[in-house]
Scaffold this active site. Structure first.
Site, short mmCIF file in Angstrom:
data_model
loop_
_atom_site.label_atom_id
_atom_site.label_comp_id
_atom_site.label_asym_id
_atom_site.label_seq_id
_atom_site.Cartn_x
_atom_site.Cartn_y
_atom_site.Cartn_z
NE ARG A 181 2.66 3.86 57.00
CZ ARG A 181 1.61 4.69 56.92
NH1 ARG A 181 1.38 5.78 57.79
NH2 ARG A 181 0.83 4.81 55.93
CG ASN B 138 5.02 6.29 55.77
OD1 ASN B 138 5.58 5.50 56.21
ND2 ASN B 138 3.86 6.25 54.98
#
Length: 758
Positions: free
Chosen positions: A18, A36
């Site tokens: 990320r 996520n």
């Protein structure tokens, strides 16, 4: 502006993905968000269409070191207005029933964290649990997905303001690093009532004083002592009930490792990889490691530190350390503190522990390099449970064999080989398997609809499978071995399998172990084998190679070669206990409790016993290890061998080899020469068996499987000879070559059979 949704599949959680997405979008001037979701990453991106295409390309090619991107999907395209930059959103659960989520393995502490560990001005100076997005615990602390701190064992440690600021800063190396911690807010070492540096000093005093420390590592407890102190190593052997199996040795750095063993390019790369496995290396003639560590085996299993705690301990002790599984022989490693204090109280002189729970049990991985071939001996910490490709659609599981046990969960083109459990010999290892299976099934989301198991009804894994309310698919042991190799290399058509191991139940109800199979993933036909010989006393013969040798001398399968003369047999039995030799003779003569086996592994045992290298053993494969270690001659003269036709199969008549061995030993030929000659002979036998099968129309792709191919000398010589015949030769690399790879092979076979039914 154009707005598009994206999804990224693979090992993309717990690996700094990320933050990488954030930095990539920011560099390209794109707006949007990332999060996520279940086991993947998804989000939206807004901006110039060409920049979005570049964004998608970079996600697939420039990912962080621990990430493995399988697919990047861009969907939709709509007009949008300029947003407010790019953001990392909170994780979320996605669609119900999401399957095949990928769990990142643990990774050794990275160089950037090591620099901070040794920098006095850094706030993490000498902090044992230092980590960032590129390193640290993963599989051993994850409790659920999506991967966030709240779903790991680190949830017990609220972030301090400094760590929280790093965690929230897109420009920081610890941006969304879930295990992030420091001395203020993170786990702390403990030794009785001591904490922090005092606990570490207590452990150092114990090790340097010749004691044994139980250390809480990433995947469970480890037993540690000074590898240069023969008395300490001998005490560890006695207390752990491990009389002869070599111990692994942890060293500070590559320079130290190079002083102990010869390290090639491939070995160096494996040693320094984030997995930090134990690597089996050729030991130098003179080194400071005590002889008790490897008991005459000319190899050392070396590995580099995996955590900050290991680094600090090695720095203070300033000697190589034995670092081995925190268990008694044949039991699973201890994971929970109370379990360790009970199981290891009589082994360790003290406990260096900490307050971060270990969620999943992971022993150390073990790798060997033979020529240019990587051999995975044990797939565990740092490697498992990272997925491997497998041609599978419907969810299923392979439940493994009995020794060196693993299981495999597979679905949607990928297989997750679970961590090494050990030998399924008792309640403790059986329960460790069941817990690990349930945990990985929950984390991956794979709910098997079928279970593949071994033919042997006595294996605990087979018995467990038969208790489950699922479809069961029985897979022959040696077919699973060679299917594992074929599946790893993407072979879907017919191939010729060479399966050499100890013992496995054949489809005819007898024990196999030296097999040539004409196979594909769905089925096989036996086209060659080794001659059979009795195993006097059954399992007792496996523990006492002298019994196996005597059985071979007295009652090997009659294939036309005269048995060794009574004088040669008597010369061997003179060195045995008379009562035991008489008992074995009686068993063989009456053929009572003497199961017959066509086993390559048991032939290794026979030769090792005949050469006086291993009359009795304390672990499976020890005789073969000693035989390989003894084979020091570069250019040996092969022993006699015969290939005969029997019942439609090509059969290796090993009596000729054994008789020749005894005769040459009687003539005074040195043991190292004879040990090397046996390896060369077995390679020639293999080449002959394969050549005859190919002449009859067998495929020219050959898959080598089974625990005997852990033997680097055998593997290298067999590969060389088969390749000289113009054959394509494959061996396991990422999948364990021994019984640890059986479950992957079972899954491959089950998937192929299910596909044929569609």
């Amino acid at each position: 502006m154009t707005v598009r949704a994206f999804r990224v599949y693979g090992t993309v959680q717990g690996v700094g993905f990320r933050p990488f997405v954030y930095r990539t979008a920011d560099a390209l001037g794109l707006d949007g968000w990332v999060a996520n979701v279940d086991g993947h990453v998804e989000g939206e991106v807004a901006g110039d269409p060409r920049a979005i295409d570049e964004f998608a390309a970079r996600l697939g090619t420039g990912a962080p070191p621990l990430a493995r991107v399988r697919r990047v999907d861009l969907t939709g395209a709509r007009a949008g207005a300029r947003g407010r930059g790019f953001a990392v959103r909170h994780s979320a659960s996605g669609r119900a029933g999401a399957t095949n989520r990928e769990i990142p393995p643990d990774a050794a502490v990275c160089d950037a964290c090591l620099r901070e560990l040794y920098e006095p001005a850094d706030r993490r100076y000498r902090y044992p649990f230092i980590n960032c997005t590129d390193c640290g615990p993963r599989a051993t602390i994850i409790e659920d997905l999506p991967y966030d701190r709240a779903r790991t064992t680190m949830r017990r440690f609220p972030l301090c303001p400094d760590c929280a600021a790093e965690y929230a800063n897109p420009g920081d190396r610890r941006f969304h690093a879930e295990p992030v911690a420091c001395p203020v807010c993170g786990p702390r070492p403990a030794w009785d009532d001591l904490r922090g540096e005092e606990a570490l000093r207590a452990a150092v005093r114990t090790v340097t004083g010749g004691g044994i420390v139980a250390l809480k590592g990433l995947g469970g407890y480890q037993l540690v002592c000074d590898a240069t102190d023969g008395g300490a190593v001998a005490a560890l052997r006695s207390r752990k009930h491990r009389p002869s199996k070599p111990f692994a040795v942890m060293v500070r750095d590559l320079e130290t490792a190079s002083g102990l063993a010869r390290i090639g390019r491939m070995e160096r790369a494996v040693l320094t990889s984030p997995a930090r496995p134990v690597v089996l290396l050729a030991a130098r003639r003179r080194h400071p490691v005590a002889s008790q560590v490897a008991h005459g085996v000319p190899r050392l299993g070396l590995f580099l530190p995996t955590t900050g705690l290991h680094h600090l301990l090695l720095d203070e002790v300033a000697r190589p350390l034995v670092v081995t599984s925190g268990n008694l022989s044949d039991e699973p490693i201890a994971v929970e503190d109370a379990e360790a204090f009970g199981a290891l109280a009589r082994v360790a002189d003290g406990f260096l522990t900490h307050d971060r729970p270990v969620r999943a049990r992971y022993d150390d991985s073990v790798i060997r390099i033979a020529g240019r071939q990587r051999i995975t001996v044990r797939r565990a910490r740092g490697l498992a449970p990272a997925p491997m490709p497998l041609a599978v659609q419907d969810p299923l599981a392979g439940v493994g064999a009995q020794l060196k046990h693993t299981f495999t969960l597979a679905a949607d083109g990928r297989a997750h080989l679970g961590p090494h459990t050990g030998d399924l010999a008792d309640v403790a290892t059986y329960e460790a398997f069941r817990r690990s299976y349930d945990d990985l099934k929950r984390l991956t989301g794979i709910e098997p609809g079928a279970l593949a198991h071994d033919l042997h009804p006595g294996y605990l894994s087979t018995q467990w499978a038969r208790q489950q309310p699922l479809r069961r698919i029985a897979v022959q042991h040696h077919h699973a071995h060679v299917a594992a190799v074929a599946a790893e290399h993407g072979v879907t058509g017919p191939f010729l399998g060479v399966a050499y191991d100890g013992l496995g139940l054949g489809d005819d109800g007898t024990l196999w172990g030296g097999e040539i199979l004409l196979a594909d993933l769905g089925g096989y036909r036996r086209v060659g084998r080794f001659a059979t010989a009795p195993l006097p006393g059954g399992d007792a013969a496996v523990r006492h190679p002298a019994r196996t040798a005597l059985g071979h001398l007295l009652d090997a399968e009659a294939l036309g070669t005269p048995r060794p003369s009574p004088g040669l047999v008597r010369r061997f039995t003179e060195n045995l206990d008379p009562a035991e030799a008489a008992a074995v003779r009686a068993l063989v003569a009456r053929r009572v409790n003497c199961p017959r086996a066509s086993s390559a592994g048991r032939l290794f045992d026979t030769v090792a016993a005949l050469l006086g290298l291993a009359v009795s053993v304390s672990y499976e494969g020890e005789a073969a290890v000693r035989l390989e270690a003894a084979a020091k001659t570069a250019h040996a003269v092969p022993l006699a061998h015969r290939i005969v036709r029997s019942d439609g199969l090509w059969v290796y008549d090993s009596t000729a080899t054994v008789a020749g061995l005894l005769e040459r030993r009687g003539d005074g030929e040195p043991v190292p020469d004879l040990a090397a000659a046996f390896h060369l002979t077995l390679a020639r036998v293999t080449a002959d068996l394969v050549a005859r099968a190919v002449e009859e129309g067998a495929p020219r792709t050959v898959c080598l499987g089974g625990g005997c191919f852990v033997n680097g000398r055998l593997l290298t010589e067999v590969r060389r000879r088969l390749r000289s015949q113009g054959l394509r030769v494959l061996a396991g690399g990422e999948v364990p070559v021994g019984d640890g790879g059986i479950s992957y092979g079972q899954a491959a076979v089950a998937a192929a059979r299910l596909a044929r039914e569609r």
